[in-house]
Design a protein around this motif. Structure first.
Motif, PDB file in Angstrom:
ATOM      1  N   PHE A 143      -2.475  -3.994 -52.564  1.00 24.22           N
ATOM      2  CA  PHE A 143      -4.388  -3.088 -52.928  1.00 24.22           C
ATOM      3  C   PHE A 143      -5.805  -3.796 -53.120  1.00 24.22           C
ATOM      4  O   PHE A 143      -6.733  -3.319 -51.742  1.00 24.22           O
ATOM      5  CB  PHE A 143      -4.513  -2.942 -53.848  1.00 24.22           C
ATOM      6  CG  PHE A 143      -5.035  -1.356 -54.484  1.00 24.22           C
ATOM      7  CD1 PHE A 143      -5.374  -0.256 -54.426  1.00 24.22           C
ATOM      8  CD2 PHE A 143      -5.838  -1.879 -55.679  1.00 24.22           C
ATOM      9  CE1 PHE A 143      -6.071   0.430 -54.411  1.00 24.22           C
ATOM     10  CE2 PHE A 143      -7.598  -1.006 -56.223  1.00 24.22           C
ATOM     11  CZ  PHE A 143      -7.111  -0.032 -55.347  1.00 24.22           C
ATOM     12  N   GLU A 144      -5.542  -4.989 -53.609  1.00 23.83           N
ATOM     13  CA  GLU A 144      -7.118  -5.837 -53.400  1.00 23.83           C
ATOM     14  C   GLU A 144      -7.606  -6.215 -51.998  1.00 23.83           C
ATOM     15  O   GLU A 144      -9.152  -6.318 -52.099  1.00 23.83           O
ATOM     16  CB  GLU A 144      -7.061  -7.395 -54.865  1.00 23.83           C
ATOM     17  CG  GLU A 144      -7.021  -6.603 -56.049  1.00 23.83           C
ATOM     18  CD  GLU A 144      -5.111  -6.367 -56.299  1.00 23.83           C
ATOM     19  OE1 GLU A 144      -3.893  -6.610 -54.946  1.00 23.83           O
ATOM     20  OE2 GLU A 144      -4.643  -6.004 -57.058  1.00 23.83           O
ATOM     21  N   ALA A 145      -6.491  -6.159 -51.225  1.00 19.05           N
ATOM     22  CA  ALA A 145      -7.466  -6.500 -49.664  1.00 19.05           C
ATOM     23  C   ALA A 145      -8.702  -5.903 -49.074  1.00 19.05           C
ATOM     24  O   ALA A 145      -8.030  -4.713 -49.329  1.00 19.05           O
ATOM     25  CB  ALA A 145      -6.705  -6.836 -48.978  1.00 19.05           C
ATOM     26  N   GLN A 146      -9.070  -6.420 -47.850  1.00 20.59           N
ATOM     27  CA  GLN A 146      -9.592  -4.983 -46.979  1.00 20.59           C
ATOM     28  C   GLN A 146      -9.718  -5.765 -45.874  1.00 20.59           C
ATOM     29  O   GLN A 146      -9.829  -7.202 -45.810  1.00 20.59           O
ATOM     30  CB  GLN A 146     -10.690  -5.021 -47.863  1.00 20.59           C
ATOM     31  CG  GLN A 146     -12.050  -5.735 -48.013  1.00 20.59           C
ATOM     32  CD  GLN A 146     -13.640  -5.477 -48.466  1.00 20.59           C
ATOM     33  OE1 GLN A 146     -13.781  -4.788 -49.780  1.00 20.59           O
ATOM     34  NE2 GLN A 146     -14.756  -5.498 -48.362  1.00 20.59           N
ATOM     35  N   ALA A 147     -10.158  -4.940 -44.498  1.00 15.73           N
ATOM     36  CA  ALA A 147     -10.371  -5.870 -43.791  1.00 15.73           C
ATOM     37  C   ALA A 147     -11.895  -4.911 -42.795  1.00 15.73           C
ATOM     38  O   ALA A 147     -11.500  -3.966 -43.313  1.00 15.73           O
ATOM     39  CB  ALA A 147      -9.223  -4.719 -43.006  1.00 15.73           C
TER      40      ALA A 147
END
Length: 199
Positions: free
Chosen positions: A90-94
Motif C-alpha cells: 500500500f505504501e509504495a508508488q510508481a
C-alpha cells in the motif's frame, strides 16, 4: 545484391516497430512471475469490501492453467471496488509519467471503469478514470493509453482537485469500479516501462 536484401530487411523491421509503437507497442515482457501468486508481477488484487462482491474481501487470485487469474463477481446495482497495488504494498508508488499505458487481458460481462489513484489522493471516488468495455464474457487483450484525453471523470463520483499528469507521477494503484452486476476475470496487466517489484 546481398547488401540490398539486408538493407531491405532492416527497413522492414524498422517500419514494423514504428507501426507497433504508434498503436501502443507490444506488451512488455516482464520475465518470471513472483514467488508468491501474481499476474505480470502484480501480487495484490484485492476485493475492498465496498459493494457486494464474491469474494467479499481479500485476494482475487486463483490458480489458472499453470499461472494465476484474478476473478471477482459484482452483485447488485451498487458501486463495487477492486484494488491493484502497483508497487505490491500500500505504501509504495510508481512514476508512470514515461509510460504509454498498459495492456490488459480480461473478460467482463458489463462495462466498468478503472481509476488511476495517486498516493496523495488515495481515498474517495473523485478520481481520473477510463472506461473498461464489456467483452461479453470473452477473454480479450486491450491497450489502455495514458494519454490525458483518454481519461475523464464521472459527475456521480466527483471531479479530482489534481491533474492527471500528477497522478501518473505518484501512482499507487489501479482501482476497478463498477455499478452494475458483472463477472470479471483478469489474466494480464502489463504496464509499459514499469516492472513491479516482487515482495
Amino acid at each position: 545484391m546481398r547488401t540490398l536484401a539486408v538493407a531491405a530487411s532492416v527497413l522492414m523491421v524498422s517500419l514494423i516497430g514504428a507501426v507497433a509503437n504508434a498503436s501502443g507497442g507490444h506488451p512488455p515482457r516482464h520475465g518470471c512471475e513472483c514467488a508468491t501468486p501474481s499476474i505480470d508481477r502484480l501480487q495484490h488484487w484485492l476485493a475492498s469490501g465496498e459493494g457486494t462482491t464474491v469474494p467479499a474481501t481479500g485476494s482475487l487470485l486463483v490458480r489458472e492453467r499453470g499461472g494465476y487469474a484474478a476473478k471477482v463477481a459484482f452483485l447488485n446495482a451498487e458501486w463495487h471496488v477492486v484494488v491493484v497495488w502497483l508497487g505490491n504494498r500500500f505504501e509504495a508508488q510508481a512514476d508512470l509519467s514515461k509510460s504509454a499505458g498498459f495492456w490488459m487481458t480480461y473478460s467482463a460481462t458489463d462495462d466498468l471503469y478503472v481509476q488511476l489513484r495517486p498516493a496523495s489522493h488515495w481515498s474517495g471516488g473523485d478520481k481520473w478514470l477510463t472506461k473498461v468495455p464489456s467483452t461479453g464474457g470473452k477473454l480479450v487483450k486491450k491497450f489502455f493509453s495514458f494519454a490525458p484525453d483518454a481519461w475523464t471523470t464521472l459527475p456521480e463520483l466527483g471531479k479530482p482537485t489534481y491533474s492527471f499528469a500528477s497522478a501518473l507521477v505518484e501512482a499507487r494503484g489501479l482501482v476497478f469500479v463498477g455499478k452494475t452486476p458483472n463477472k470479471l476475470d483478469f489474466r494480464g496487466l502489463a504496464i509499459d516501462r514499469y516492472q513491479p517489484p516482487c515482495l
